[in-house]
Design a protein around this motif. Structure first.
Motif, mmCIF file in Angstrom:
data_model
loop_
_atom_site.group_PDB
_atom_site.id
_atom_site.type_symbol
_atom_site.label_atom_id
_atom_site.label_comp_id
_atom_site.label_asym_id
_atom_site.label_seq_id
_atom_site.Cartn_x
_atom_site.Cartn_y
_atom_site.Cartn_z
ATOM 1 N N LEU A 131 0.838 -1.192 0.000
ATOM 2 C CA LEU A 131 0.000 0.000 0.000
ATOM 3 C C LEU A 131 0.875 1.244 0.000
ATOM 4 C CD1 LEU A 131 -2.726 -0.996 2.636
ATOM 5 C CD2 LEU A 131 -2.724 -1.381 0.168
ATOM 6 N N ALA A 132 0.494 2.216 -0.788
ATOM 7 C CA ALA A 132 1.191 3.504 -0.845
ATOM 8 C C ALA A 132 0.298 4.564 -0.217
ATOM 9 C CB ALA A 132 1.529 3.863 -2.293
ATOM 10 N N LEU A 133 0.830 5.243 0.824
ATOM 11 C CA LEU A 133 0.083 6.265 1.542
ATOM 12 C C LEU A 133 0.716 7.629 1.284
ATOM 13 C CD1 LEU A 133 -0.354 4.424 4.976
ATOM 14 C CD2 LEU A 133 -1.677 4.160 2.870
ATOM 15 N N MET A 134 -0.081 8.591 0.865
ATOM 16 C CA MET A 134 0.413 9.927 0.549
ATOM 17 C C MET A 134 -0.561 10.970 1.086
ATOM 18 S SD MET A 134 1.298 8.978 -3.392
ATOM 19 C CE MET A 134 -0.103 7.862 -3.366
ATOM 20 N N ASP A 135 -0.054 12.169 1.282
ATOM 21 C CA ASP A 135 -0.920 13.278 1.674
ATOM 22 C C ASP A 135 -1.885 13.573 0.535
ATOM 23 O OD1 ASP A 135 -1.324 16.475 1.590
ATOM 24 O OD2 ASP A 135 -1.190 15.759 3.673
ATOM 25 N N ARG A 136 -3.174 13.562 0.818
ATOM 26 C CA ARG A 136 -4.185 13.675 -0.226
ATOM 27 C C ARG A 136 -4.091 15.004 -0.981
ATOM 28 N NH1 ARG A 136 -8.743 10.858 -1.050
ATOM 29 N NH2 ARG A 136 -8.493 9.795 0.963
ATOM 30 N N ALA A 137 -3.932 16.109 -0.242
ATOM 31 C CA ALA A 137 -3.876 17.412 -0.892
ATOM 32 C C ALA A 137 -2.631 17.546 -1.764
ATOM 33 C CB ALA A 137 -3.922 18.519 0.154
ATOM 34 N N TRP A 138 -1.493 17.094 -1.245
ATOM 35 C CA TRP A 138 -0.250 17.181 -2.020
ATOM 36 C C TRP A 138 -0.306 16.287 -3.253
ATOM 37 C CZ3 TRP A 138 3.717 20.129 -2.854
ATOM 38 C CH2 TRP A 138 4.875 19.614 -3.423
ATOM 39 N N PHE A 139 -0.861 15.114 -3.109
ATOM 40 C CA PHE A 139 -0.967 14.177 -4.231
ATOM 41 C C PHE A 139 -1.904 14.723 -5.306
ATOM 42 C CE2 PHE A 139 -2.796 10.169 -6.056
ATOM 43 C CZ PHE A 139 -1.647 9.785 -6.737
ATOM 44 N N ALA A 140 -2.996 15.347 -4.894
ATOM 45 C CA ALA A 140 -3.909 15.941 -5.867
ATOM 46 C C ALA A 140 -3.238 17.090 -6.610
ATOM 47 C CB ALA A 140 -5.183 16.412 -5.164
ATOM 48 N N TRP A 141 -2.432 17.862 -5.887
ATOM 49 C CA TRP A 141 -1.715 18.966 -6.541
ATOM 50 C C TRP A 141 -0.698 18.439 -7.543
ATOM 51 C CZ3 TRP A 141 3.447 20.515 -6.552
ATOM 52 C CH2 TRP A 141 3.693 21.785 -7.065
ATOM 53 N N LEU A 142 0.008 17.356 -7.195
ATOM 54 C CA LEU A 142 0.966 16.767 -8.128
ATOM 55 C C LEU A 142 0.270 16.258 -9.391
ATOM 56 C CD1 LEU A 142 3.401 14.738 -5.818
ATOM 57 C CD2 LEU A 142 3.880 16.856 -7.052
ATOM 58 N N ASN A 143 -0.864 15.602 -9.233
ATOM 59 C CA ASN A 143 -1.596 15.110 -10.397
ATOM 60 C C ASN A 143 -2.007 16.253 -11.311
ATOM 61 O OD1 ASN A 143 -1.449 12.421 -9.618
ATOM 62 N ND2 ASN A 143 -3.337 12.529 -8.426
ATOM 63 N N GLN A 144 -2.410 17.371 -10.689
ATOM 64 C CA GLN A 144 -2.817 18.523 -11.474
ATOM 65 C C GLN A 144 -1.639 19.095 -12.261
ATOM 66 O OE1 GLN A 144 -4.319 21.775 -9.149
ATOM 67 N NE2 GLN A 144 -5.645 22.501 -10.791
ATOM 68 N N GLN A 145 -0.470 19.101 -11.652
ATOM 69 C CA GLN A 145 0.709 19.611 -12.345
ATOM 70 C C GLN A 145 1.160 18.667 -13.462
ATOM 71 O OE1 GLN A 145 2.053 22.703 -11.685
ATOM 72 N NE2 GLN A 145 0.264 22.871 -10.335
ATOM 73 N N LEU A 146 1.078 17.369 -13.221
ATOM 74 C CA LEU A 146 1.567 16.404 -14.213
ATOM 75 C C LEU A 146 0.657 16.305 -15.426
ATOM 76 C CD1 LEU A 146 2.757 13.518 -11.849
ATOM 77 C CD2 LEU A 146 4.145 15.282 -12.962
ATOM 78 N N GLU A 147 -0.565 16.785 -15.324
ATOM 79 C CA GLU A 147 -1.458 16.753 -16.478
ATOM 80 C C GLU A 147 -0.978 17.661 -17.599
ATOM 81 O OE1 GLU A 147 -5.359 17.641 -15.167
ATOM 82 O OE2 GLU A 147 -5.763 15.624 -14.398
ATOM 83 N N HIS A 148 -0.076 18.589 -17.293
ATOM 84 C CA HIS A 148 0.435 19.509 -18.316
ATOM 85 C C HIS A 148 1.585 18.914 -19.116
ATOM 86 C CE1 HIS A 148 -2.139 22.488 -16.531
ATOM 87 N NE2 HIS A 148 -1.488 22.493 -15.377
ATOM 88 N N LEU A 149 2.033 17.733 -18.787
ATOM 89 C CA LEU A 149 3.173 17.142 -19.488
ATOM 90 C C LEU A 149 2.819 16.818 -20.925
ATOM 91 C CD1 LEU A 149 4.577 14.699 -16.773
ATOM 92 C CD2 LEU A 149 5.580 16.855 -17.533
ATOM 93 N N LEU A 150 3.770 17.092 -21.833
ATOM 94 C CA LEU A 150 3.587 16.781 -23.251
ATOM 95 C C LEU A 150 4.133 15.389 -23.534
ATOM 96 C CD1 LEU A 150 4.600 20.213 -24.817
ATOM 97 C CD2 LEU A 150 2.307 19.358 -24.318
ATOM 98 N N ALA A 151 3.560 14.396 -22.916
ATOM 99 C CA ALA A 151 3.995 13.013 -23.104
ATOM 100 C C ALA A 151 2.756 12.123 -23.137
ATOM 101 C CB ALA A 151 4.939 12.572 -21.981
ATOM 102 N N PRO A 152 2.655 11.235 -24.113
ATOM 103 C CA PRO A 152 1.468 10.361 -24.184
ATOM 104 C C PRO A 152 1.417 9.329 -23.075
ATOM 105 C CG PRO A 152 3.052 9.797 -25.891
ATOM 106 C CD PRO A 152 3.559 11.037 -25.243
ATOM 107 N N ARG A 153 2.585 8.961 -22.516
ATOM 108 C CA ARG A 153 2.621 7.971 -21.437
ATOM 109 C C ARG A 153 3.350 8.571 -20.246
ATOM 110 N NH1 ARG A 153 3.877 5.269 -26.065
ATOM 111 N NH2 ARG A 153 6.099 5.446 -25.617
ATOM 112 N N VAL A 154 2.698 8.563 -19.110
ATOM 113 C CA VAL A 154 3.246 9.134 -17.882
ATOM 114 C C VAL A 154 3.161 8.078 -16.795
ATOM 115 C CG1 VAL A 154 3.125 11.000 -16.205
ATOM 116 C CG2 VAL A 154 2.473 11.422 -18.592
ATOM 117 N N ARG A 155 4.262 7.876 -16.094
ATOM 118 C CA ARG A 155 4.305 6.891 -15.010
ATOM 119 C C ARG A 155 4.905 7.548 -13.775
ATOM 120 N NH1 ARG A 155 7.271 1.179 -15.919
ATOM 121 N NH2 ARG A 155 5.677 1.152 -17.559
ATOM 122 N N LEU A 156 4.236 7.378 -12.640
ATOM 123 C CA LEU A 156 4.685 7.943 -11.377
ATOM 124 C C LEU A 156 5.062 6.791 -10.443
ATOM 125 C CD1 LEU A 156 5.026 10.381 -9.436
ATOM 126 C CD2 LEU A 156 2.607 10.074 -8.825
#
Length: 454
Positions: free
Chosen positions: A122-147
Motif C-alpha cells: 500500500l502507498a500512503l500519501m498526503d491527499r492534498a499534495w498528491f492531488a496537486w501533483l496530479n494537477q501539475q503532471l497533467e500539463h506534461l507533453l507526453a502520451p505515457r506518464v508513469r509515477l
C-alpha cells in the motif's frame, strides 16, 4: 524513443499544501520540478528545472516521487475489484496512520508474482499534495506518464551484499533513501552541518558500510533506464506499477488519452479495462501477452458477432422454411377435392402437413392421368429412375419390386449391399431421388423427388 525523467519537489515540511494552484506556496513549488530529457542512444541528455508546462515533449515520462513523501507498507488486502478496494482501503490503513484517514490518499500497488494473493503493498500519501501533483503532471507533453517512488531505482537488497543508500542535501538536512523490497522502501531525514563530507554522514548501525549514492542526474538517468528495461515485460513485478490514479487525464483529449469521442471512446467501449497513460506496448516483444491483449479482445468480439450473426441467420432460415411449408399446406387444402378431404378426415390426419400434401399430390396425379398426360409417378418414369439408381449397386442387386400406381417398393438381394442404409439414401439424394428406408434391404422410391411424402 525519448524519455523524460522528472523529479517532483519535496512536500513543504511546515504546513500541508493546498490543492489550489493559486496559493503562493504552490506557485513556488510548481517551478521546482527537475527534469532530464534522454533522446536516442548516444545523444547527450538535456536537464533543466521549472514547471511541467515548460518541459519538452517526450515519448514517455517517468516521474519520480521522493520516498519521504510516500509511505510504503505491506498489508493483507482482501480480494475485491478496483471500486470495492478503494472503499475498504481507509479501513485497512487506520492502524498505520496517526492522523485521520481523510487526509491520506491510499493506493494498492499491483500484486507481485510469487507472493501470497492477499499480500499487497500500500502507498500512503498526503491527499492534498498528491492531488496537486496530479494537477501539475497533467500539463506534461507526453502520451505515457508513469509515477513511481524514487526508492525503486535502487538495487534490490540481497543477502551478503552491501546495501545501497541514496541521499540528497536539503539546506541543513540530508534525506536518506533505501530500498527494502520489490515494492518497498524507506526514507528519513538527518540533520547535518553544511559542508560535511560523505564519510562524515551519520547512518544507522545496521547500514554501516552501505554504498552511498548521491541523487544526481548522473545516477538517476542510468538507474531510470535500467528500471524501465527491467520492467519492460508484462510479467515483470513492477510493469504495471503507477501511482497515478485512473482518473488522470480522463478529460484530456490529447494524445488519444481520455476523451469521449473518436477512437479512444470506441476503444474504451470494447476494452475490458480502462486505458491508462502508462499503457505501453511499443517496446514489448511479440511473445509478450500484453501485446496480444487488445487483438484478443477484438478477436473475441468478432467471434461473438459471427456466432450471433449465424444464429440470427439460422433462426430466420428455420422461420422462413416453416412459413413456406405452412403456405404450401394452405394452398393444398384450398385445392383438395371433397373426396380427398373426406379421406383425410376419416384417417384423422387432417392436421398433418405431409398428409395434406400427399393427398394433394395424389389427387393431381390422378387428374393428369385422366387427361392422358404422362406424370412422374407413372411406371415408366419410375422404372427409369430405378434403373439409374440400380447401376450404382449392380445390375443383379435387386431381388423384388412392387408398384402400387404411385411409388415403387424394391428389395435388394441378401448380401448384395456392402454399404449401410445411410449411404444408400445419400446416393439417392445425389441422383435427385427420394428413397425411404423401410426395412433391411427394403426401400421405397417416391415420385416428384419426395414431394408430399411422409
Amino acid at each position: 524513443m525519448s524519455l523524460l525523467i522528472i523529479r517532483c519537489p519535496l512536500k513543504p515540511f511546515a504546513a500541508p499544501v493546498t490543492a489550489s494552484p493559486s496559493d503562493g506556496q504552490d506557485a513556488s513549488c510548481a517551478e521546482q520540478f527537475e527534469w532530464c530529457l534522454l533522446e536516442d542512444e548516444g545523444a547527450q541528455s538535456i536537464t533543466g528545472m521549472g514547471s511541467t508546462e515548460s518541459m519538452p515533449y517526450a515519448d514517455e515520462a517517468l516521474v519520480l516521487l521522493p520516498t519521504i513523501d510516500v509511505r510504503l507498507i505491506e498489508a493483507k488486502v482482501p480480494l475485491a475489484n478496483a471500486k470495492k478496494l478503494q472503499q475498504i482501503l481507509p479501513n485497512l490503513i487506520e492502524d498505520f496512520v496517526l492522523a485521520g484517514v481523510e487526509s491520506i490518499a491510499a493506493q494498492a500497488l499491483p500484486p507481485i508474482p510469487g507472493n501470497p494473493v492477499l499480500q499487497r503493498t500500500l502507498a500512503l500519501m498526503d491527499r492534498a499534495w498528491f492531488a496537486w501533483l496530479n494537477q501539475q503532471l497533467e500539463h506534461l507533453l507526453a502520451p505515457r506518464v508513469r509515477l513511481i517512488p524514487e526508492c525503486l531505482l535502487l538495487s534490490l537488497p540481497t543477502e551478503g551484499a552491501r546495501p545501497e543508500v541514496a541521499y540528497q542535501r536539503v539546506e541543513q538536512n540530508i534525506i536518506f533513501t533505501q530500498r527494502t523490497g520489490m515494492q518497498l522502501g524507506v526514507s528519513w531525514i538527518e540533520h547535518q552541518a553544511p559542508g560535511s563530507k560523505e564519510s562524515e554522514l551519520n547512518l544507522p548501525q545496521a547500514l554501516t558500510g552501505a554504498t552511498l549514492k548521491v541523487i544526481s542526474w548522473d545516477w538517476l538517468a542510468a538507474a531510470a533506464q535500467a528500471y524501465l528495461q527491467a520492467n519492460s515485460n508484462s510479467r515483470s513485478a513492477n510493469f504495471a506499477l503507477n501511482l497515478l490514479p485512473a482518473s488522470f487525464r480522463r478529460d484530456s483529449k490529447s494524445f488519444g488519452v481520455g476523451g469521449n469521442s473518436g477512437l479512444s471512446a470506441l476503444t474504451r467501449l470494447f476494452s475490458s479495462k480502462a486505458l491508462k497513460p502508462s499503457d505501453n506496448t511499443s517496446g514489448l516483444t511479440w511473445t509478450d501477452p500484453l501485446v496480444w491483449r487488445q487483438p484478443t479482445h477484438w478477436l473475441r468480439y468478432c467471434a461473438i458477432s459471427l456466432v450471433l450473426g449465424f444464429g440470427v441467420y439460422l433462426s430466420w432460415t428455420v422461420l422462413d422454411d416453416w412459413r413456406w411449408s405452412k403456405r404450401l399446406e394452405l394452398l393444398a387444402v384450398q385445392n383438395l377435392s371433397p373426396a380427398a378431404i373426406a379421406a383425410l378426415n376419416q384417417g384423422k390426419s387432417s392436421d398433418s402437413a405431409p398428409a395434406v400434401l400427399n393427398a394433394f399430390v395424389k389427387q393431381v396425379t390422378l387428374e393428369q392421368r385422366h387427361h392422358g398426360i404422362v406424370v412422374d409417378a407413372d411406371f415408366g418414369a419410375m422404372a427409369t429412375k430405378l434403373q439409374q439408381f440400380k447401376v450404382a449397386f449392380g445390375a443383379e442387386a435387386l431381388q423384388k419390386l412392387d408398384y402400387d400406381g404411385y411409388a415403387i417398393t424394391f428389395e435388394f438381394k441378401p448380401g448384395a449391399l456392402t454399404v449401410p442404409p445411410s449411404e444408400v439414401l445419400q446416393r439417392a439424394r445425389l441422383l435427385g431421388m427420394a428413397v425411404q428406408f423401410l426395412a433391411p434391404n427394403r426401400y421405397r422410391l417416391e415420385p416428384y423427388a419426395g414431394l408430399g411424402s411422409n
